[in-house]
Design a protein around this motif. Structure first.
Motif, PDB file in Angstrom:
ATOM      1  N   ALA A 352       3.394  -1.581  -2.240  1.00  0.00           N
ATOM      2  CA  ALA A 352       2.705  -1.281  -0.990  1.00  0.00           C
ATOM      3  C   ALA A 352       3.690  -1.262   0.172  1.00  0.00           C
ATOM      4  O   ALA A 352       4.678  -2.013   0.187  1.00  0.00           O
ATOM      5  CB  ALA A 352       1.609  -2.307  -0.734  1.00  0.00           C
ATOM      6  N   GLY A 353       3.423  -0.411   1.138  1.00  0.00           N
ATOM      7  CA  GLY A 353       4.260  -0.342   2.326  1.00  0.00           C
ATOM      8  C   GLY A 353       3.509   0.321   3.467  1.00  0.00           C
ATOM      9  O   GLY A 353       2.346   0.733   3.324  1.00  0.00           O
ATOM     10  N   THR A 354       4.172   0.417   4.604  1.00  0.00           N
ATOM     11  CA  THR A 354       3.577   1.057   5.776  1.00  0.00           C
ATOM     12  C   THR A 354       3.967   2.531   5.805  1.00  0.00           C
ATOM     13  O   THR A 354       5.132   2.877   5.595  1.00  0.00           O
ATOM     14  CB  THR A 354       4.037   0.368   7.071  1.00  0.00           C
ATOM     15  N   ILE A 355       2.996   3.397   6.083  1.00  0.00           N
ATOM     16  CA  ILE A 355       3.236   4.840   6.085  1.00  0.00           C
ATOM     17  C   ILE A 355       4.030   5.246   7.323  1.00  0.00           C
ATOM     18  O   ILE A 355       3.698   4.871   8.446  1.00  0.00           O
ATOM     19  CB  ILE A 355       1.915   5.625   6.075  1.00  0.00           C
ATOM     20  N   GLN A 356       5.068   6.035   7.089  1.00  0.00           N
ATOM     21  CA  GLN A 356       5.796   6.688   8.174  1.00  0.00           C
ATOM     22  C   GLN A 356       5.812   8.192   7.901  1.00  0.00           C
ATOM     23  O   GLN A 356       5.935   8.620   6.754  1.00  0.00           O
ATOM     24  CB  GLN A 356       7.228   6.150   8.286  1.00  0.00           C
TER      25      GLN A 356
END
Length: 509
Positions: A352-356
């Motif tokens: 999981a990660g933050t969308i850029q």
């Protein structure tokens, strides 16, 4: 008369419209109109806005016009005169309209006569000219219009952020063109398409995905004055509509309506929906039961996509191929997307990660917010969306937002902080916390926990009405819980997960 000279505008949207001529552009409450009609009337409007000047040179023009022909003409007229269009929401109360006027500082406000009363005091107090649509659209000669470069600002849409008050997202003509080209490619738009529009026209979803995409491609956009489930079904039943786009809440209401009618009507509605080549859901997560019910009724597996005001659309399930429930596919043409950790390091598939997002469709700036604009981007130009996701077997699955203060309800993104500020201004309220309780129809159900001042008494309905008078209807808490104190951590900060638990406990009692 409208000249074919390319010097009248360098905008791709306008030059493309000239090639569509007498094709039907709009079916609206006011009638049926061709591309030539749109070019002629928007040229007249642009000339009236210029008032003898060569170019509006990016001046902001706000407009409060119901969905339809006049809305489209006004929007195009502003663009062709070199202005920056700022659409106002017809659902918003006076306080929200006032905020946009204060922040945008427009040169003028355009209003339809039916809505003029809502703006007369606001514009008079701020000494802003109020222009009526009949005066702008009356038959008159068209002057030579400015050459408007694609790099210039086109549209400013207000979106909620973690700071509470909505901020203006500035999109250039190049941004809009890139967004529309990506959707045209991915969803195979063509001039034989016919799309139904009832989405609000102060959001990307309605303005870009539907209205501008249709007009970019020489297609027909049919505009309904408002959403009514029966009206949509009856319109689909004529088997003329090829594309349909809505939010999950709308699909849920269409499903509910389908079960209320007899078998003959159901069959006619089903056949009409099956005549569409594509149906799209967005602006909020699509509940699996809604996806499955719609597929059972119509045979259509809804195409789910991901986007936001700042980027337009970023990710989409495929037009052809597998559409996995709970997933939003992959990056659209021309869009770069990645997931990063809290440290800004790109994470591998399965983590999981933050969308850029990066690409030509990403917005230019937040209006008069240099610091917030800078903080929204990495040093190498990636926009920080604040949304979390994971990639599994090549497809993206949205997990939610990093901020507990941003809610999604019925396809609308709102700030809990803005609602809290209003509630705290009530004379009986000393503190409050607004949260989004998971809801199968709305996504987040807006709920407020309040603490009253000692000795004060008020009703939940009175508090809801207080908010309703000051904010848009979708920001009004659907449930209010009165507490003696809010749950807090050791540092004294309100713990919103604990507030959420209180509403969950109340609903199970």
């Amino acid at each position: 008369m409208e000249s074919a000279s390319p010097q009248l505008s360098q905008l791709s949207l306008i030059s493309r419209a000239r090639s569509f001529g007498e094709r039907t552009a709009l079916l609206a409450p006011e009638g049926t109109f061709t591309y030539n009609d749109l070019l002629r009337e928007s040229g007249i409007t642009a000339t009236a806005l210029l008032t003898g000047r060569d170019d509006l040179a990016g001046e902001r023009i706000c407009y409060l016009v119901p969905p339809g022909w006049e809305y489209t003409v006004v929007q195009w007229g502003i663009w062709r005169a070199g202005g920056l269009g700022v659409p106002l929401a017809i659902s918003h109360p006076e306080a929200e309209l006032a905020w946009v006027l204060e922040d945008a500082q427009p040169e003028a406000v355009i209003v339809h006569p039916s809505l003029a009363e809502r703006l007369q005091d606001l514009t008079r107090d701020r000494q802003i000219p109020l222009l009526m649509t009949p005066a702008l659209l009356r038959d008159a000669p068209t002057a030579e219009l400015p050459a408007v470069e694609e790099t210039r600002p086109a549209l400013m849409l207000y979106t909620s952020g973690t700071t509470g008050k909505p901020k203006g997202v500035v999109l250039t003509h190049a941004n809009l063109s890139a967004q529309v080209e990506a959707l045209s490619d991915a969803w195979a738009w063509n001039e034989d398409d016919h799309i139904l529009l009832h989405l609000p026209l102060h959001h990307v979803h309605g303005i870009v995905n539907v209205l501008t995409s249709a007009l970019w491609n020489g297609a027909t956009c049919e505009i309904l004055p408002r959403f009514r489930a029966v009206d949509v079904w009856e319109r689909l039943a004529r088997c003329e509509v090829t594309l349909y786009m809505a939010v999950p809440t709308v699909y849920r209401r269409l499903i509910d309506q389908w079960y209320l009618v007899n078998s003959e009507a159901r069959e006619a509605w089903r056949q009409g929906a099956q005549a569409c080549r594509l149906m799209v859901s967005g602006s909020a997560a699509l509940p699996v039961p809604t996806l499955e019910s719609w597929e059972e009724i119509t045979g259509h597996r809804l195409l789910e996509r991901y986007g936001m005001t700042e980027i337009g659309m970023g990710l989409s399930n495929p037009l052809e191929g597998e559409r996995r429930s709970g997933f939003v596919g992959g990056p659209l043409p021309g869009v770069e997307a990645r997931l990063v950790s809290e440290d800004g390091i790109e994470v591998p598939e399965g983590s999981a990660g933050t969308i850029q997002i990066r690409g030509p469709g990403v917005f230019k700036e937040y209006w008069h917010r240099t610091k917030e604009t800078a903080e929204a981007f990495t040093s190498d130009g990636w926009f920080r969306t604040g949304d979390r996701a994971v990639v599994e077997d090549g497809a993206w699955r949205i997990l939610g937002r990093n901020s507990v203060d941003i809610l999604k309800t019925g396809g609308e993104k709102i700030s809990s902080l803005e609602i809290e500020d209003i509630l705290r201004s009530h004379p009986a309220v000393t503190d409050c916390a607004v949260v989004g309780v998971p809801d199968p129809e709305w996504g987040d159900r807006v709920c407020a926990a309040v603490v009253l001042r000692t000795g004060e008494v008020t009703s939940k309905e009175a508090l809801r009405n207080f908010v309703k008078e000051r904010l848009a209807p979708y920001k009004v808490p659907k449930d209010v819980l009165v507490l003696s104190e809010l749950p807090r951590n050791a540092m004294g900060k309100v713990t919103k997960p604990a507030v959420l638990d209180l509403f969950s406990a109340e609903n199970t009692e």
